[in-house]
Design a protein around this motif. Structure first.
Motif, PDB file in Angstrom:
ATOM      1  N   PRO A 156       0.819  -1.213   0.000  1.00 32.32           N
ATOM      2  CA  PRO A 156       0.000   0.000   0.000  1.00 32.32           C
ATOM      3  C   PRO A 156       0.858   1.271   0.000  1.00 32.32           C
ATOM      4  O   PRO A 156       0.337   2.370  -0.124  1.00 32.32           O
ATOM      5  N   TYR A 157       2.168   1.119   0.144  1.00 30.88           N
ATOM      6  CA  TYR A 157       3.077   2.263   0.256  1.00 30.88           C
ATOM      7  C   TYR A 157       3.821   2.594  -1.031  1.00 30.88           C
ATOM      8  O   TYR A 157       4.264   3.717  -1.229  1.00 30.88           O
ATOM      9  N   GLU A 158       4.020   1.608  -1.875  1.00 28.24           N
ATOM     10  CA  GLU A 158       4.775   1.765  -3.122  1.00 28.24           C
ATOM     11  C   GLU A 158       4.029   0.993  -4.211  1.00 28.24           C
ATOM     12  O   GLU A 158       3.277   0.075  -3.917  1.00 28.24           O
ATOM     13  N   ASP A 159       4.283   1.320  -5.467  1.00 28.74           N
ATOM     14  CA  ASP A 159       3.726   0.548  -6.575  1.00 28.74           C
ATOM     15  C   ASP A 159       4.647  -0.645  -6.795  1.00 28.74           C
ATOM     16  O   ASP A 159       5.477  -0.663  -7.712  1.00 28.74           O
ATOM     17  N   ALA A 160       4.507  -1.627  -5.888  1.00 25.20           N
ATOM     18  CA  ALA A 160       5.440  -2.753  -5.853  1.00 25.20           C
ATOM     19  C   ALA A 160       4.811  -3.941  -5.133  1.00 25.20           C
ATOM     20  O   ALA A 160       3.959  -3.769  -4.259  1.00 25.20           O
ATOM     21  N   ALA A 161       5.286  -5.119  -5.503  1.00 25.15           N
ATOM     22  CA  ALA A 161       4.889  -6.342  -4.814  1.00 25.15           C
ATOM     23  C   ALA A 161       5.815  -6.571  -3.623  1.00 25.15           C
ATOM     24  O   ALA A 161       6.968  -6.135  -3.625  1.00 25.15           O
ATOM     25  N   VAL A 162       5.303  -7.272  -2.638  1.00 22.91           N
ATOM     26  CA  VAL A 162       6.066  -7.577  -1.434  1.00 22.91           C
ATOM     27  C   VAL A 162       6.489  -9.044  -1.495  1.00 22.91           C
ATOM     28  O   VAL A 162       5.654  -9.927  -1.686  1.00 22.91           O
ATOM     29  N   PHE A 163       7.784  -9.281  -1.334  1.00 24.84           N
ATOM     30  CA  PHE A 163       8.317 -10.642  -1.340  1.00 24.84           C
ATOM     31  C   PHE A 163       9.125 -10.870  -0.073  1.00 24.84           C
ATOM     32  O   PHE A 163       9.829  -9.972   0.387  1.00 24.84           O
ATOM     33  N   PRO A 164       9.087 -12.091   0.457  1.00 26.67           N
ATOM     34  CA  PRO A 164       9.949 -12.397   1.602  1.00 26.67           C
ATOM     35  C   PRO A 164      11.411 -12.379   1.170  1.00 26.67           C
ATOM     36  O   PRO A 164      11.743 -12.721   0.037  1.00 26.67           O
ATOM     37  N   CYS A 165      12.261 -11.958   2.080  1.00 25.08           N
ATOM     38  CA  CYS A 165      13.682 -11.843   1.759  1.00 25.08           C
ATOM     39  C   CYS A 165      14.444 -11.643   3.063  1.00 25.08           C
ATOM     40  O   CYS A 165      14.084 -10.779   3.861  1.00 25.08           O
ATOM     41  N   ASP A 166      15.498 -12.421   3.289  1.00 23.96           N
ATOM     42  CA  ASP A 166      16.257 -12.194   4.514  1.00 23.96           C
ATOM     43  C   ASP A 166      17.064 -10.901   4.395  1.00 23.96           C
ATOM     44  O   ASP A 166      17.237 -10.351   3.308  1.00 23.96           O
ATOM     45  N   PHE A 167      17.519 -10.391   5.515  1.00 23.21           N
ATOM     46  CA  PHE A 167      18.156  -9.076   5.553  1.00 23.21           C
ATOM     47  C   PHE A 167      19.420  -8.993   4.700  1.00 23.21           C
ATOM     48  O   PHE A 167      19.632  -7.999   4.002  1.00 23.21           O
TER      49      PHE A 167
END
Length: 125
Positions: A51-62
Motif C-alpha cells: 500500500p506504500y509503493e507501486d510494488a509487490a512484497v516478497f519475503p527476503c532475509d536481511f
C-alpha cells in the motif's frame, strides 16, 4: 531484474495474482489484508501489493535484501514500513516470473503445516 528469456514482467497486482495462481499450489484463496486484496496460503498472507509503493512484497532475509538493493535499485526498493521485517519490494513492471515463481513456491511451502506438506509431497511422488 531481467534474466533474459522470460515472458513479460509482472506489472500489477492482478498480473501477480494470476501468476501466483498459475503455480497450481493448493490451499490458496483470495482474501484481503489491511483492506486490500491479497492471496492467502494456508490461511496466511502470501501474495500482496504494497500500500506504500507501486510494488509487490516478497519475503527476503536481511543480507539478501541489502545485496538486491545494492545490485539493482531500479527493480528493488524498501519502504520504511518494511525495514524491520524480512521483506523486499519489487517495483511494478520489474517482477520477473522466473525470479518470482521459485520464491513464491518456497514461501508457500514454508507456510504449510509440516504434516500436511509431508502428505501432499508423498501424494505427488
Amino acid at each position: 531484474m531481467r534474466t533474459g528469456h522470460t515472458a513479460l514482467m509482472i506489472a500489477d497486482y492482478d498480473a501477480l495474482r494470476a501468476f501466483a495462481l498459475s503455480l497450481g499450489l493448493p490451499k490458496v484463496e483470495d482474501s484481503t489484508g489491511w483492506g486490500r486484496p491479497c492471496l492467502r496460503a494456508h490461511g496466511k498472507m502470501w501474495v500482496w501489493w504494497s500500500p506504500y509503493e507501486d510494488a509487490a512484497v516478497f519475503p527476503c532475509d536481511f543480507d539478501e535484501r541489502e545485496m538486491l538493493l545494492a545490485a539493482d535499485p531500479q527493480t528493488f526498493t524498501l519502504h520504511p514500513h518494511y525495514a524491520a521485517h524480512k521483506f523486499i519490494l519489487v517495483r511494478a513492471g520489474h517482477i520477473d516470473p522466473d525470479w518470482a515463481g521459485p520464491r513464491l513456491t518456497r514461501r508457500w511451502r514454508e507456510m504449510a503445516p509440516k504434516r500436511w506438506l509431508k502428505d501432499w509431497d508423498a501424494g505427488r511422488a
